[in-house]
Design an enzyme around this catalytic site. Structure first.
Site, PDB file in Angstrom:
ATOM      1  N   SER A   1       0.859  -1.194   0.000  1.00  0.00           N
ATOM      2  CA  SER A   1       0.000   0.000   0.000  1.00  0.00           C
ATOM      3  C   SER A   1       0.888   1.235   0.000  1.00  0.00           C
ATOM      4  O   SER A   1       1.520   1.567   1.003  1.00  0.00           O
ATOM      5  CB  SER A   1      -0.895  -0.015   1.237  1.00  0.00           C
TER       6      SER A   1
ATOM      7  N   HIS B   1      -0.569  -1.272  -4.620  1.00  0.00           N
ATOM      8  CA  HIS B   1      -1.926  -1.079  -4.080  1.00  0.00           C
ATOM      9  C   HIS B   1      -2.172   0.412  -3.882  1.00  0.00           C
ATOM     10  O   HIS B   1      -1.451   1.095  -3.147  1.00  0.00           O
ATOM     11  CB  HIS B   1      -2.027  -1.820  -2.742  1.00  0.00           C
TER      12      HIS B   1
ATOM     13  N   ASP C   1      -4.684   3.161  -2.546  1.00  0.00           N
ATOM     14  CA  ASP C   1      -5.848   3.398  -1.690  1.00  0.00           C
ATOM     15  C   ASP C   1      -6.483   4.740  -2.034  1.00  0.00           C
ATOM     16  O   ASP C   1      -6.025   5.792  -1.584  1.00  0.00           O
ATOM     17  CB  ASP C   1      -5.423   3.383  -0.214  1.00  0.00           C
TER      18      ASP C   1
ATOM     19  N   MET D   1      -9.174   7.313  -1.450  1.00  0.00           N
ATOM     20  CA  MET D   1     -10.150   7.713  -0.420  1.00  0.00           C
ATOM     21  C   MET D   1     -10.693   9.088  -0.772  1.00  0.00           C
ATOM     22  O   MET D   1      -9.920   9.986  -1.119  1.00  0.00           O
ATOM     23  CB  MET D   1      -9.487   7.756   0.960  1.00  0.00           C
TER      24      MET D   1
ATOM     25  N   HIS E   1      -7.806   0.233  -5.063  1.00  0.00           N
ATOM     26  CA  HIS E   1      -8.798  -0.022  -4.010  1.00  0.00           C
ATOM     27  C   HIS E   1      -9.597   1.264  -3.788  1.00  0.00           C
ATOM     28  O   HIS E   1      -9.098   2.209  -3.181  1.00  0.00           O
ATOM     29  CB  HIS E   1      -8.055  -0.464  -2.736  1.00  0.00           C
TER      30      HIS E   1
ATOM     31  N   MET F   1     -12.044   3.389  -1.999  1.00  0.00           N
ATOM     32  CA  MET F   1     -12.846   3.622  -0.791  1.00  0.00           C
ATOM     33  C   MET F   1     -13.577   4.937  -1.021  1.00  0.00           C
ATOM     34  O   MET F   1     -13.203   5.988  -0.484  1.00  0.00           O
ATOM     35  CB  MET F   1     -11.929   3.672   0.439  1.00  0.00           C
TER      36      MET F   1
ATOM     37  N   MET G   1     -11.480  -6.497   4.315  1.00  0.00           N
ATOM     38  CA  MET G   1     -10.822  -5.501   5.171  1.00  0.00           C
ATOM     39  C   MET G   1     -10.594  -6.126   6.545  1.00  0.00           C
ATOM     40  O   MET G   1     -11.547  -6.573   7.187  1.00  0.00           O
ATOM     41  CB  MET G   1     -11.694  -4.254   5.340  1.00  0.00           C
TER      42      MET G   1
ATOM     43  N   ASP H   1      -6.507  -7.040   3.563  1.00  0.00           N
ATOM     44  CA  ASP H   1      -6.009  -5.663   3.625  1.00  0.00           C
ATOM     45  C   ASP H   1      -6.175  -5.076   5.019  1.00  0.00           C
ATOM     46  O   ASP H   1      -7.299  -4.880   5.485  1.00  0.00           O
ATOM     47  CB  ASP H   1      -6.772  -4.816   2.587  1.00  0.00           C
TER      48      ASP H   1
HETATM   49  C1  DX5 Z   1      -6.857   1.038   4.825  1.00  0.00           C
HETATM   50  C2  DX5 Z   1      -6.207   0.714   3.494  1.00  0.00           C
HETATM   51  C3  DX5 Z   1      -5.049  -0.229   3.598  1.00  0.00           C
HETATM   52  C4  DX5 Z   1      -3.883   0.275   4.416  1.00  0.00           C
HETATM   53  C5  DX5 Z   1      -2.924  -0.848   4.704  1.00  0.00           C
HETATM   54  O1  DX5 Z   1      -7.983   1.801   4.627  1.00  0.00           O
HETATM   55  O2  DX5 Z   1      -7.166   0.125   2.627  1.00  0.00           O
HETATM   56  O3  DX5 Z   1      -4.615  -0.603   2.283  1.00  0.00           O
HETATM   57  O4  DX5 Z   1      -3.236   1.345   3.805  1.00  0.00           O
HETATM   58  O5  DX5 Z   1      -1.924  -0.391   5.585  1.00  0.00           O
HETATM   59  P1  DX5 Z   1      -1.366  -1.271   6.795  1.00  0.00           P
HETATM   60  O6  DX5 Z   1      -0.698  -2.480   6.211  1.00  0.00           O
HETATM   61  O7  DX5 Z   1      -0.418  -0.353   7.493  1.00  0.00           O
HETATM   62  O8  DX5 Z   1      -2.548  -1.662   7.663  1.00  0.00           O
HETATM   63 ZN    ZN Z   2      -6.408  -0.819   0.700  1.00  0.00          ZN
END
Ligand code: DX5
Ligand code: ZN
Length: 219
Positions: free
Chosen positions: A9, A34, A36, A38, A67, A69, A138, A179
């Site tokens: 990530s 990956h 993320d 958001m 991913h 979100m 998750m 994840d």
């Molecule tokens: C959380 C994300 C994850 C996160 C993982 O909302 O979807 O991908 O960044 O990070 P770690 O491995 O530090 O939990």
């Molecule tokens: Zn993620």
């Protein structure tokens, strides 16, 4: 079962040095980057959009694992099609028409992923799983990296693995992605319980990535 795939990530990287992080992921032999995404609505934080994702993609040859979100995946997902990620994952909790969006993603040549928050029962996947190539479980609440792995994820993984096996017997391949809170403390057990792809942020970026990727793979 093949070798477990690793999807770092990049959110957990020093964000002013994304090009360097992308290279680091490539040099460490990872399977995906990956991303993320958001939007400040589905989760409080605001991270990357399609422009930064494109900039990251240009810095390495590693396939993207996007991913989403976001509150409106039907609108947001399309913005990533031109970048040809290998996987686009959106949240079950954010859509009323997951099958339609999965079909659009697949028709455009990508693998479709569906993600479940910790509070969403795995049983919702019963009739849905066949439309997806990846299910992202998750194992922390979405929104931030660096959180602690939620222990009830083990039971959820067991249930999901049973569904994956049911699909396999029907001739459909679905991969399980975990994840949140993944480290050398739980990676081997997660792989044993059926995980195919491990996302890891803080663990991989807090030390020697090449060494830590090997540890996640159980080497
Ligand atoms: C959380 C994300 C994850 C996160 C993982 O909302 O979807 O991908 O960044 O990070 P770690 O491995 O530090 O939990
Ligand atoms: Zn993620």
């Amino acid at each position: 079962m093949g070798q477990i795939k690793i999807s770092p990530s990049i959110l957990a990287a020093p964000l002013a040095h994304l090009a360097q992080a992308a290279k680091q992921i490539e040099n460490a032999g990872c399977d995906y980057v990956h991303i993320d995404v958001m939007d400040g609505h589905f989760v409080p934080a605001l991270t990357f959009g399609e422009q930064i994702t494109e900039a990251i993609a240009k810095e390495s040859k590693v396939p993207l694992d996007v991913h989403l979100m976001v509150a409106k995946p039907e609108i947001e997902a399309r913005k990533y099609f031109a970048l040809k990620p290998e996987i686009i994952t959106f949240h079950y909790e954010a859509t009323t028409a997951p099958i339609r969006l999965a079909e659009i993603i697949r028709e455009n040549g990508m693998r479709a992923g569906l993600s479940l928050n910790p509070r969403t029962p795995v049983s919702v996947l019963g009739d849905l799983i066949r439309y997806f190539d990846v299910i992202l479980l998750m194992s922390v609440e979405p929104g931030y990296y660096g959180q602690k792995f939620i222990e009830s994820s083990w039971q959820r993984l067991k249930e999901l693995n049973a569904l994956k096996e049911r699909e396999r017997l029907a001739g459909r391949i679905v991969e399980i992605e975990i994840d949140g809170g993944v480290s050398d403390q739980n990676a081997t057990a997660l792989a044993k319980e059926g995980a195919d792809i491990l996302v890891s942020g803080s663990y991989l970026f807090k030390g020697d990535m090449t060494e830590r990727v090997q540890k996640l793979r159980g080497n």
